[in-house]
Design an enzyme around this catalytic site. Structure first.
Site, PDB file in Angstrom:
ATOM      1  N   ASP A  14       2.640 -22.263  29.351  1.00 45.04           N
ATOM      2  CA  ASP A  14       2.131 -20.935  29.037  1.00 45.04           C
ATOM      3  C   ASP A  14       1.082 -20.988  27.933  1.00 45.04           C
ATOM      4  O   ASP A  14       1.337 -21.463  26.833  1.00 45.04           O
ATOM      5  CB  ASP A  14       3.278 -20.020  28.603  1.00 45.04           C
ATOM      6  CG  ASP A  14       2.825 -18.590  28.400  1.00 45.04           C
ATOM      7  OD1 ASP A  14       2.202 -18.033  29.321  1.00 45.04           O
ATOM      8  OD2 ASP A  14       3.077 -18.039  27.314  1.00 45.04           O
TER       9      ASP A  14
ATOM     10  N   ARG B  74      -4.244  12.202  50.225  1.00 47.04           N
ATOM     11  CA  ARG B  74      -4.394  11.528  48.939  1.00 47.04           C
ATOM     12  C   ARG B  74      -3.331  10.455  48.726  1.00 47.04           C
ATOM     13  O   ARG B  74      -3.622   9.341  48.282  1.00 47.04           O
ATOM     14  CB  ARG B  74      -4.355  12.540  47.796  1.00 47.04           C
ATOM     15  CG  ARG B  74      -4.610  11.936  46.418  1.00 47.04           C
ATOM     16  CD  ARG B  74      -6.061  11.516  46.247  1.00 47.04           C
ATOM     17  NE  ARG B  74      -6.315  10.131  46.621  1.00 47.04           N
ATOM     18  CZ  ARG B  74      -7.475   9.712  47.108  1.00 47.04           C
ATOM     19  NH1 ARG B  74      -8.462  10.546  47.322  1.00 47.04           N
ATOM     20  NH2 ARG B  74      -7.646   8.446  47.412  1.00 47.04           N
TER      21      ARG B  74
ATOM     22  N   GLU C  24       9.783 -21.401  30.207  1.00 45.64           N
ATOM     23  CA  GLU C  24       8.424 -21.276  29.689  1.00 45.64           C
ATOM     24  C   GLU C  24       8.296 -22.086  28.404  1.00 45.64           C
ATOM     25  O   GLU C  24       9.123 -21.956  27.504  1.00 45.64           O
ATOM     26  CB  GLU C  24       8.141 -19.793  29.426  1.00 45.64           C
ATOM     27  CG  GLU C  24       6.799 -19.485  28.835  1.00 45.64           C
ATOM     28  CD  GLU C  24       6.696 -18.001  28.505  1.00 45.64           C
ATOM     29  OE1 GLU C  24       6.311 -17.219  29.393  1.00 45.64           O
ATOM     30  OE2 GLU C  24       7.015 -17.622  27.359  1.00 45.64           O
TER      31      GLU C  24
ATOM     32  N   LYS D 207       4.308  -8.165  36.644  1.00 48.41           N
ATOM     33  CA  LYS D 207       3.422  -7.197  35.992  1.00 48.41           C
ATOM     34  C   LYS D 207       2.848  -6.263  37.061  1.00 48.41           C
ATOM     35  O   LYS D 207       1.665  -6.290  37.390  1.00 48.41           O
ATOM     36  CB  LYS D 207       2.325  -7.922  35.222  1.00 48.41           C
ATOM     37  CG  LYS D 207       2.876  -8.721  34.046  1.00 48.41           C
ATOM     38  CD  LYS D 207       1.787  -9.498  33.325  1.00 48.41           C
ATOM     39  CE  LYS D 207       2.379 -10.318  32.183  1.00 48.41           C
ATOM     40  NZ  LYS D 207       1.361 -11.156  31.497  1.00 48.41           N
TER      41      LYS D 207
ATOM     42  N   LYS E 160      12.086 -17.202  29.112  1.00 49.69           N
ATOM     43  CA  LYS E 160      10.830 -17.055  28.397  1.00 49.69           C
ATOM     44  C   LYS E 160      11.056 -17.251  26.896  1.00 49.69           C
ATOM     45  O   LYS E 160      12.172 -17.573  26.470  1.00 49.69           O
ATOM     46  CB  LYS E 160      10.227 -15.692  28.713  1.00 49.69           C
ATOM     47  CG  LYS E 160       9.908 -15.536  30.212  1.00 49.69           C
ATOM     48  CD  LYS E 160       9.393 -14.172  30.561  1.00 49.69           C
ATOM     49  CE  LYS E 160       7.988 -13.949  30.103  1.00 49.69           C
ATOM     50  NZ  LYS E 160       7.012 -14.813  30.817  1.00 49.69           N
TER      51      LYS E 160
END
Length: 284
Positions: free
Chosen positions: A219, A101, A198, A136, A168
């Site tokens: 963005d 697995r 950004e 992410k 950001k």
């Protein structure tokens, strides 16, 4: 094709995955297989796709028993077809059952990312734009997932927060403005590090250019705004666009002329590639 990084970087993560799945013993396997028996099992692809993670798949079994042998009939980056026999694993049947697995979880996840990335990268063929991943990623899976992006034909953005400067919206808010954020980064970061920022509108684009940012990330801007932004930047900085980019909508960005398109979907939304271990049997 790129190889997965050294076992020193991966083994502790694989061992943690094994500990998660086998906290004390594999009760099911120990109930039906009380002693060593050598066995062999087939690795079969159940969907068309791009394979990635074969070395990781093999390493799961080697960490359970170093005498386990895996023979593959394909390599990372190859296109595989539904029903294809991709390899065989030979060793202690108890190891083959207990590691199945975890080994498949890695291989299915990584192959799914490579397959999805490949399908998106194909849409950028003929352009100068490179497809990038993001941070992410699944916790404790980043090294595997970013490798799978490369196998699929994409490129890696920074690996982690220590790897590069990316200012950001909240960094800009903390600093007070685009210009101040860039200035602070230039004063703090080593001169060899590029500074990316950004921006969300054309006024911020102009401010970033004047502040001397190396890379400007557009963005969640409209296609028309991004075209105007590229015109304003006029080669004075590299350009990247981001914001909910997927295979379904990337076509609207391909003619804008940015240097990079980043997509979190490569890692957070790619479905697995269905792969199975079948036909386990004892061998002499």
């Amino acid at each position: 094709m790129n190889k997965i990084t050294t076992t020193l970087q991966c083994d502790h993560l694989i061992l943690e995955a094994l500990k998660e799945d086998i906290s004390s013993e594999d009760v099911s396997t120990n109930a039906v297989m009380k002693e060593y028996t050598k066995g062999e099992v087939d690795l079969i692809c159940k969907q068309d796709g791009i394979i990635a993670g074969l070395d990781v798949f093999r390493r799961v079994f080697e960490l359970l028993d170093e005498d386990t042998q895996a023979e593959f009939y394909c390599k990372d980056g190859d296109e595989v077809k539904k029903g294809q026999l991709m390899g065989k694993v030979t060793g202690d049947i108890r190891v083959l059952l207990s590691g199945e697995r975890v080994a498949l979880n890695y291989l299915q996840r990584m192959s799914g990312i490579a397959t999805y990335t490949h399908s998106v990268a194909e849409l950028l063929k003929g352009t100068r734009t490179k497809l990038l991943d993001t941070r992410k990623t699944t916790p404790n899976m980043r090294i595997f997932e970013k490798y799978a992006v490369r196998v699929g034909g994409g490129y890696n953005h920074r690996y982690n927060l220590s790897d590069g400067v990316l200012l950001k919206d909240n960094h800009i808010g903390a600093a007070g403005s685009v210009a101040k954020a860039v200035q602070m980064a230039k004063e703090y970061a080593p001169f060899v590090r590029k500074i990316e920022i950004e921006v969300e509108n054309l006024d911020m684009v102009r401010e970033a250019v004047e502040a001397g940012a190396d890379i400007i990330m557009l963005d969640n801007m409209s296609a028309d705004e991004m075209r105007e932004a590229v015109h304003i930047i006029d080669g004075r900085a590299e350009t990247e666009c981001s914001g909910n980019v997927t295979k379904e909508n990337i076509s609207r960005l391909t003619e804008i002329g940015v240097d990079y398109i980043s997509s979190g979907a490569l890692t957070h939304s790619a479905p697995i590639l269905d792969i199975s271990m079948k036909n386990l049997h004892a061998v002499e």
